[in-house]
Design a protein around this motif. Structure first.
Motif, PDB file in Angstrom:
ATOM      1  N   LYS A  22      -8.383  10.932   6.912  1.00 17.91           N
ATOM      2  CA  LYS A  22      -8.815  10.675   5.527  1.00 17.91           C
ATOM      3  C   LYS A  22      -7.686  11.008   4.548  1.00 17.91           C
ATOM      4  CE  LYS A  22     -12.309  11.608   2.078  1.00 17.91           C
ATOM      5  NZ  LYS A  22     -13.543  12.275   1.690  1.00 17.91           N
ATOM      6  N   LYS A  23      -7.032  12.137   4.746  1.00 21.68           N
ATOM      7  CA  LYS A  23      -5.913  12.519   3.857  1.00 21.68           C
ATOM      8  C   LYS A  23      -4.784  11.490   3.936  1.00 21.68           C
ATOM      9  CE  LYS A  23      -7.492  16.150   1.951  1.00 21.68           C
ATOM     10  NZ  LYS A  23      -7.998  15.966   0.590  1.00 21.68           N
ATOM     11  N   LEU A  24      -4.483  11.014   5.130  1.00 18.47           N
ATOM     12  CA  LEU A  24      -3.446   9.993   5.293  1.00 18.47           C
ATOM     13  C   LEU A  24      -3.828   8.719   4.539  1.00 18.47           C
ATOM     14  CD1 LEU A  24      -0.849   8.868   6.774  1.00 18.47           C
ATOM     15  CD2 LEU A  24      -2.461   7.990   8.449  1.00 18.47           C
ATOM     16  N   LEU A  25      -5.081   8.297   4.697  1.00 21.18           N
ATOM     17  CA  LEU A  25      -5.543   7.084   4.018  1.00 21.18           C
ATOM     18  C   LEU A  25      -5.505   7.257   2.502  1.00 21.18           C
ATOM     19  CD1 LEU A  25      -8.542   6.254   6.373  1.00 21.18           C
ATOM     20  CD2 LEU A  25      -6.435   4.920   6.156  1.00 21.18           C
ATOM     21  N   GLU A  26      -5.913   8.425   2.019  1.00 18.31           N
ATOM     22  CA  GLU A  26      -5.883   8.686   0.573  1.00 18.31           C
ATOM     23  C   GLU A  26      -4.453   8.738   0.057  1.00 18.31           C
ATOM     24  OE1 GLU A  26     -10.090  11.142   0.186  1.00 18.31           O
ATOM     25  OE2 GLU A  26      -8.230  12.280   0.391  1.00 18.31           O
ATOM     26  N   ASN A  27      -3.573   9.427   0.775  1.00 21.68           N
ATOM     27  CA  ASN A  27      -2.169   9.534   0.349  1.00 21.68           C
ATOM     28  C   ASN A  27      -1.440   8.199   0.398  1.00 21.68           C
ATOM     29  OD1 ASN A  27      -2.444  12.266  -0.126  1.00 21.68           O
ATOM     30  ND2 ASN A  27      -1.665  12.864   1.877  1.00 21.68           N
ATOM     31  N   SER A  28      -1.907   7.305   1.263  1.00 23.84           N
ATOM     32  CA  SER A  28      -1.301   5.969   1.376  1.00 23.84           C
ATOM     33  C   SER A  28      -1.915   4.977   0.392  1.00 23.84           C
ATOM     34  CB  SER A  28      -1.499   5.431   2.798  1.00 23.84           C
ATOM     35  OG  SER A  28      -0.886   6.260   3.730  1.00 23.84           O
ATOM     36  N   ASN A  29      -2.917   5.453  -0.365  1.00 26.21           N
ATOM     37  CA  ASN A  29      -3.629   4.570  -1.294  1.00 26.21           C
ATOM     38  C   ASN A  29      -4.173   3.351  -0.549  1.00 26.21           C
ATOM     39  OD1 ASN A  29      -4.685   4.116  -3.835  1.00 26.21           O
ATOM     40  ND2 ASN A  29      -2.950   2.872  -4.468  1.00 26.21           N
ATOM     41  N   PHE A  30      -4.691   3.583   0.644  1.00 24.37           N
ATOM     42  CA  PHE A  30      -5.184   2.513   1.507  1.00 24.37           C
ATOM     43  C   PHE A  30      -6.472   1.911   0.967  1.00 24.37           C
ATOM     44  CE2 PHE A  30      -7.546   0.971   5.247  1.00 24.37           C
ATOM     45  CZ  PHE A  30      -6.608   0.089   5.766  1.00 24.37           C
ATOM     46  N   ALA A  31      -7.361   2.780   0.468  1.00 22.88           N
ATOM     47  CA  ALA A  31      -8.647   2.318  -0.062  1.00 22.88           C
ATOM     48  C   ALA A  31      -9.034   3.191  -1.252  1.00 22.88           C
ATOM     49  CB  ALA A  31      -9.726   2.389   1.008  1.00 22.88           C
ATOM     50  N   LYS A  32      -9.799   2.609  -2.162  1.00 23.03           N
ATOM     51  CA  LYS A  32     -10.269   3.373  -3.327  1.00 23.03           C
ATOM     52  C   LYS A  32     -11.177   4.509  -2.889  1.00 23.03           C
ATOM     53  CE  LYS A  32     -10.143  -0.540  -6.493  1.00 23.03           C
ATOM     54  NZ  LYS A  32     -10.961  -1.486  -7.259  1.00 23.03           N
ATOM     55  N   TYR A 107     -15.788  -8.239  16.851  1.00 23.82           N
ATOM     56  CA  TYR A 107     -15.672  -7.491  15.600  1.00 23.82           C
ATOM     57  C   TYR A 107     -14.376  -6.683  15.496  1.00 23.82           C
ATOM     58  CZ  TYR A 107     -20.582  -8.655  15.087  1.00 23.82           C
ATOM     59  OH  TYR A 107     -21.764  -9.341  14.979  1.00 23.82           O
ATOM     60  N   VAL A 108     -13.743  -6.409  16.616  1.00 22.96           N
ATOM     61  CA  VAL A 108     -12.561  -5.552  16.620  1.00 22.96           C
ATOM     62  C   VAL A 108     -11.322  -6.348  16.204  1.00 22.96           C
ATOM     63  CG1 VAL A 108     -11.053  -4.097  18.026  1.00 22.96           C
ATOM     64  CG2 VAL A 108     -13.534  -4.014  18.361  1.00 22.96           C
ATOM     65  N   THR A 109     -10.698  -5.886  15.142  1.00 23.18           N
ATOM     66  CA  THR A 109      -9.480  -6.520  14.638  1.00 23.18           C
ATOM     67  C   THR A 109      -8.265  -6.085  15.446  1.00 23.18           C
ATOM     68  OG1 THR A 109     -10.423  -6.569  12.412  1.00 23.18           O
ATOM     69  CG2 THR A 109      -8.035  -6.826  12.583  1.00 23.18           C
ATOM     70  N   HIS A 110      -8.220  -4.791  15.792  1.00 25.20           N
ATOM     71  CA  HIS A 110      -7.032  -4.270  16.462  1.00 25.20           C
ATOM     72  C   HIS A 110      -7.353  -2.904  17.081  1.00 25.20           C
ATOM     73  CE1 HIS A 110      -2.719  -4.415  17.136  1.00 25.20           C
ATOM     74  NE2 HIS A 110      -2.581  -3.220  16.628  1.00 25.20           N
ATOM     75  N   PHE A 111      -6.683  -2.579  18.176  1.00 30.18           N
ATOM     76  CA  PHE A 111      -6.788  -1.286  18.839  1.00 30.18           C
ATOM     77  C   PHE A 111      -5.578  -0.456  18.430  1.00 30.18           C
ATOM     78  CE2 PHE A 111      -6.270   1.865  22.086  1.00 30.18           C
ATOM     79  CZ  PHE A 111      -7.530   2.109  22.606  1.00 30.18           C
ATOM     80  N   ILE A 112      -5.818   0.748  17.937  1.00 28.96           N
ATOM     81  CA  ILE A 112      -4.735   1.632  17.493  1.00 28.96           C
ATOM     82  C   ILE A 112      -4.820   2.940  18.275  1.00 28.96           C
ATOM     83  CG2 ILE A 112      -3.780   2.918  15.536  1.00 28.96           C
ATOM     84  CD1 ILE A 112      -5.298   0.872  13.720  1.00 28.96           C
ATOM     85  N   HIS A 113      -3.677   3.380  18.792  1.00 27.92           N
ATOM     86  CA  HIS A 113      -3.621   4.682  19.450  1.00 27.92           C
ATOM     87  C   HIS A 113      -3.435   5.767  18.400  1.00 27.92           C
ATOM     88  CE1 HIS A 113      -3.585   3.207  23.536  1.00 27.92           C
ATOM     89  NE2 HIS A 113      -2.716   2.288  23.158  1.00 27.92           N
ATOM     90  N   LYS A 114      -4.220   6.843  18.539  1.00 27.70           N
ATOM     91  CA  LYS A 114      -4.073   7.992  17.649  1.00 27.70           C
ATOM     92  C   LYS A 114      -2.718   8.635  17.885  1.00 27.70           C
ATOM     93  CE  LYS A 114      -8.889   9.425  17.290  1.00 27.70           C
ATOM     94  NZ  LYS A 114      -9.848  10.476  17.628  1.00 27.70           N
ATOM     95  N   PRO A 115      -2.155   9.232  16.885  1.00 23.44           N
ATOM     96  CA  PRO A 115      -2.652   9.384  15.526  1.00 23.44           C
ATOM     97  C   PRO A 115      -2.272   8.194  14.648  1.00 23.44           C
ATOM     98  CG  PRO A 115      -0.621  10.624  15.727  1.00 23.44           C
ATOM     99  CD  PRO A 115      -0.916  10.007  17.096  1.00 23.44           C
ATOM    100  N   LEU A 116      -3.070   7.985  13.627  1.00 19.14           N
ATOM    101  CA  LEU A 116      -2.760   6.969  12.630  1.00 19.14           C
ATOM    102  C   LEU A 116      -1.583   7.467  11.796  1.00 19.14           C
ATOM    103  CD1 LEU A 116      -3.803   4.238  11.559  1.00 19.14           C
ATOM    104  CD2 LEU A 116      -5.208   5.517   9.935  1.00 19.14           C
ATOM    105  N   THR A 117      -0.647   6.589  11.490  1.00 17.37           N
ATOM    106  CA  THR A 117       0.526   6.964  10.699  1.00 17.37           C
ATOM    107  C   THR A 117       0.708   5.982   9.542  1.00 17.37           C
ATOM    108  OG1 THR A 117       2.045   5.564  11.974  1.00 17.37           O
ATOM    109  CG2 THR A 117       1.708   7.840  12.774  1.00 17.37           C
ATOM    110  N   HIS A 118       1.564   6.348   8.595  1.00 18.37           N
ATOM    111  CA  HIS A 118       1.885   5.449   7.492  1.00 18.37           C
ATOM    112  C   HIS A 118       2.448   4.133   8.016  1.00 18.37           C
ATOM    113  CE1 HIS A 118       1.164   8.144   4.109  1.00 18.37           C
ATOM    114  NE2 HIS A 118       1.733   9.101   4.803  1.00 18.37           N
ATOM    115  N   LYS A 119       3.305   4.200   9.018  1.00 16.56           N
ATOM    116  CA  LYS A 119       3.923   3.002   9.598  1.00 16.56           C
ATOM    117  C   LYS A 119       2.868   2.071  10.206  1.00 16.56           C
ATOM    118  CE  LYS A 119       7.268   0.430  11.318  1.00 16.56           C
ATOM    119  NZ  LYS A 119       7.243  -0.902  10.725  1.00 16.56           N
ATOM    120  N   ILE A 120       1.932   2.650  10.946  1.00 12.86           N
ATOM    121  CA  ILE A 120       0.861   1.839  11.538  1.00 12.86           C
ATOM    122  C   ILE A 120       0.051   1.172  10.432  1.00 12.86           C
ATOM    123  CG2 ILE A 120      -1.314   1.954  12.829  1.00 12.86           C
ATOM    124  CD1 ILE A 120       0.024   4.150  14.564  1.00 12.86           C
TER     125      ILE A 120
END
Length: 125
Positions: A22-32, A107-120
Motif C-alpha cells: 500500500k505504501k509503495l502504491l501511494e508513494n508511486s501515485n498509482f491510484a487515488k 480475469y487475470v491481466t498479469h502474474f507478478i512475483h513479490k515484492p512489487l517494486t516501482h519498476k514493476i
C-alpha cells in the motif's frame, strides 16, 4: 503527476505485505485510493455491495480459507461490471501450476512475483 487509477484493491492475508505494498502504491501515485483486505471473502463482500469499485486489483494466491483462485471463482459469479478491471496476481509462488492457472484465467491481466517494486509498476500492461 496524476494518479494512474482511481481505486486499487489490494487483497493479501499478510498484514505486513499489505502495509508495504500500500505504501509503495501511494508513494508511486498509482491510484487515488488504495483499499486493503486481509480476507478474500471480505473483499468479495466489498465488491458485491458496491462499496469498492476498483480499477485494479492486486491479489495474492496462497491465502488461508480462500485462495486467490477461489476468489477469482467467486468474483466470476458477482453481478458487477467487470469490464476494465485489471487483476494482477501478486504472489511469492514459483509453482508452474499457479502461473499456468493464472494465464488461463480470463480475469487475470498479469502474474507478478513479490515484492512489487516501482519498476514493476512502471512496466505493468
Amino acid at each position: 503527476m496524476a494518479a494512474s487509477y482511481n481505486t486499487c484493491l489490494l487483497i493479501d492475508d499478510n498484514y505486513l505485505d499489505n502495509f508495504i505494498t500500500k505504501k509503495l502504491l501511494e508513494n508511486s501515485n498509482f491510484a487515488k485510493t488504495v483499499v486493503t483486505s486481509e480476507s478474500p471473502a471480505y473483499a468479495i463482500r466489498l465488491l458485491a455491495s458496491g462499496s469498492v469499485k476498483p480499477d485494479v486489483i492486486f491479489l495474492d494466491i496462497r491465502m488461508p480459507n480462500m485462495s486467490g483462485f477461489e476468489f477469482l471463482d467467486a468474483y466470476d459469479k458477482l453481478d458487477i461490471e467487470k469490464e476494465g478491471i485489471k487483476i494482477y496476481l501478486l504472489s511469492s509462488s514459483f509453482d508452474p501450476t499457479d502461473m499456468k492457472k493464472s494465464s488461463n484465467n480470463k480475469y487475470v491481466t498479469h502474474f507478478i512475483h513479490k515484492p512489487l517494486t516501482h519498476k514493476i509498476l512502471e512496466d505493468l500492461p
